[in-house]
Scaffold this active site. Sequence first.
Site, PDB file in Angstrom:
ATOM      1  N   ASP A  75      -0.887   7.693 -51.763  1.00 42.04           N
ATOM      2  CA  ASP A  75      -2.034   7.784 -50.856  1.00 42.04           C
ATOM      3  C   ASP A  75      -2.190   9.135 -50.192  1.00 42.04           C
ATOM      4  OD1 ASP A  75      -1.604   7.084 -47.511  1.00 42.04           O
ATOM      5  OD2 ASP A  75       0.118   7.238 -48.832  1.00 42.04           O
ATOM      6  N   ASP A  78       3.032  11.551 -49.519  1.00 42.56           N
ATOM      7  CA  ASP A  78       4.252  10.792 -49.830  1.00 42.56           C
ATOM      8  C   ASP A  78       4.087  10.086 -51.167  1.00 42.56           C
ATOM      9  OD1 ASP A  78       2.277   9.080 -49.161  1.00 42.56           O
ATOM     10  OD2 ASP A  78       3.381   7.970 -47.633  1.00 42.56           O
ATOM     11  N   TYR A 229       0.051   1.514 -42.588  1.00 42.45           N
ATOM     12  CA  TYR A 229      -1.373   1.147 -42.640  1.00 42.45           C
ATOM     13  C   TYR A 229      -1.537  -0.260 -42.114  1.00 42.45           C
ATOM     14  CZ  TYR A 229      -2.118   5.424 -45.169  1.00 42.45           C
ATOM     15  OH  TYR A 229      -2.179   6.744 -45.510  1.00 42.45           O
ATOM     16  N   GLU A 466      -1.531  17.223 -43.739  1.00 40.49           N
ATOM     17  CA  GLU A 466      -1.412  16.279 -44.859  1.00 40.49           C
ATOM     18  C   GLU A 466      -2.781  15.874 -45.408  1.00 40.49           C
ATOM     19  OE1 GLU A 466       0.438  12.452 -43.985  1.00 40.49           O
ATOM     20  OE2 GLU A 466       1.306  12.413 -46.004  1.00 40.49           O
TER      21      GLU A 466
END
Length: 490
Positions: A75, A78, A229, A466
């Site tokens: 996603d 990572d 999440y 990120e």
Amino acid sequence: MRSIQSFLFVILGLMAMLGTVASHNYADALTKSILFFEGQRSGKLPQDQRMTWRKDSALNDGADIGVDLTGGYYDAGDNVKFTFPMAFTATVLAWSVLEFGDSMGPDQHHALNAIRWATDFLMKATNKPDTVYFQVGHGQEDHNCWQRPEDMDTPRTVFAATIEKPSSDVSAEIAAALAATSIVFKYSDQAYSATLLSRAKKVFEFGHKHRGRYSENYAKPPGAVCPFYCSGGIAEDDLAWGAMWLFKATNYDHYYWNSAVNSSKILNHNLHEFGWEGKNAGINVLVSTIVNKDGATNKSDTDPFIQNADKFVCALMPESPTKVVYYTPGGLLKLQGVNFKHASLTFLLVVYSRFLKEANKEIHCGHVVVKRNRLIEIAKGYVDYMLGNNPMNMSYMVGYGKKFPHKIHHRGASLPSMDKHPAKIPCANNHFFHHSDLNELTGAIVGGPFDNDSYVDDRNTVERSEPTTYMNAPFVGLLAYFNRPPPAYI
Ligand SMILES: *[C@@H]1O[C@H](CO)[C@@H](O)[C@H](O)[C@H]1NC(C)=O
Ligand SMILES: *[C@@H]1O[C@H](CO)[C@@H](O)[C@H](O)[C@H]1NC(C)=O
Ligand SMILES: *[C@@H]1O[C@H](CO)[C@@H](O)[C@H](O)[C@H]1NC(C)=O
Ligand SMILES: *[C@@H]1O[C@H](CO)[C@@H](O)[C@H](O)[C@H]1NC(C)=O
């Protein structure tokens, strides 16, 4: 005659040069925003993979429980596969193609591949009835390692929602993704389209019948699923969103309309939200795409949604008395969390502006009148800020423009490629963490600047440096929209 011609050429050339200085190369940025998704691919990479520093990875995902869960996307920076944001990413990419695919040129083909890479995985994740595999990989254990996806040795734990531990939120978002994608492939691949739609219905029923939020059941012990999440609040917004996409994809089966309306009844707050965790604004703007469509529904039924979509616009406009967002001194729209996450909101603005044009409508935010062009102007300002019109004079998209981030929080980008460094790189203490990126993750859009418009190129500031799939996805739609001659969008 000749001298007049060359004079004209000089003038035209000058105009073209000025044009490129004044505005951005949206075509180039669009190409890159889509290419980014190849860098996030998990599983066996295809022959036509263009981002060649990435290799096959996670080829045994699911094998320990006897299912094939290879493929899909990592996603962000990572190596975990989180199905919830992945499905949202696919829905937004599909919506981008539905609205603006005609201005993607040759990139439309790549956009379709990017969507399919997600939906193929979503089909695997929902292959077993009444089961949704919502995560592969252990959040905390993955985050503790700085390893390439190609040689990671962290646990690839599979997490599943079942009737006993339901997931209305993830199931409904998967239903939305599969339904939206079924419309995308309706003519170009009818068999795939039909398969997606039939699965979307089943997964929706699972989420609808067995109510619950997936992360409730996995909040403890902390670290595996939550706090990454976690789905807070309610799942009714996801259910309304999934149902509304199914209404559209089934060519207006009123079972889904009624279901969406029922779920929407309690969605009167946070009308400006649109992201993997909150769908309210998305639902209302989505309804604007079916107003007055033959067989959809009548105007009085859609009115409440349109009124709420208007409220969403009023929550965003700088001059609106009911504004809830704010703008940085440099002009960047800001709500909460990472800055470029709000591309999803500006994507809705351009979609909604099409409805305003069709309906010949303007919006009243108290005493302030907001016209269609204003929505486009705000969205364009947002995109142009990201591409370089900002106090840092930098692009926040890797590989676009002269100055862009070189220390992004992304394992694959920062570590040497398998070609250059075939030996395994250990989980911890590898010195690469402190170096500039060794691979260009072209098209990756980072979290963005601080609220004072400054940016530090630093891998440690995760929320700034990120990139994520669900931030890039709405930019794909936006960049496609602006990748057409100005008269078409003003
Ligand atoms: C309507 O929505 C409520 C939650 O708001 C839910 O409990 C109920 O099952 C829904 N009814 C139908 C027929 O979908
Ligand atoms: C259309 O509008 C009327 C009210 O004006 C309503 O009763 C009816 O259910 C609506 N929907 C459809 C699908 O006809
Ligand atoms: C950005 O460009 C403007 C105009 O050229 C200049 O005034 C400003 O100092 C620049 N800012 C940075 C951070 O380079
Ligand atoms: C901008 O904000 C960040 C984070 O709050 C802070 O560290 C930095 O010093 C600020 N920069 C300026 C120029 O004010």
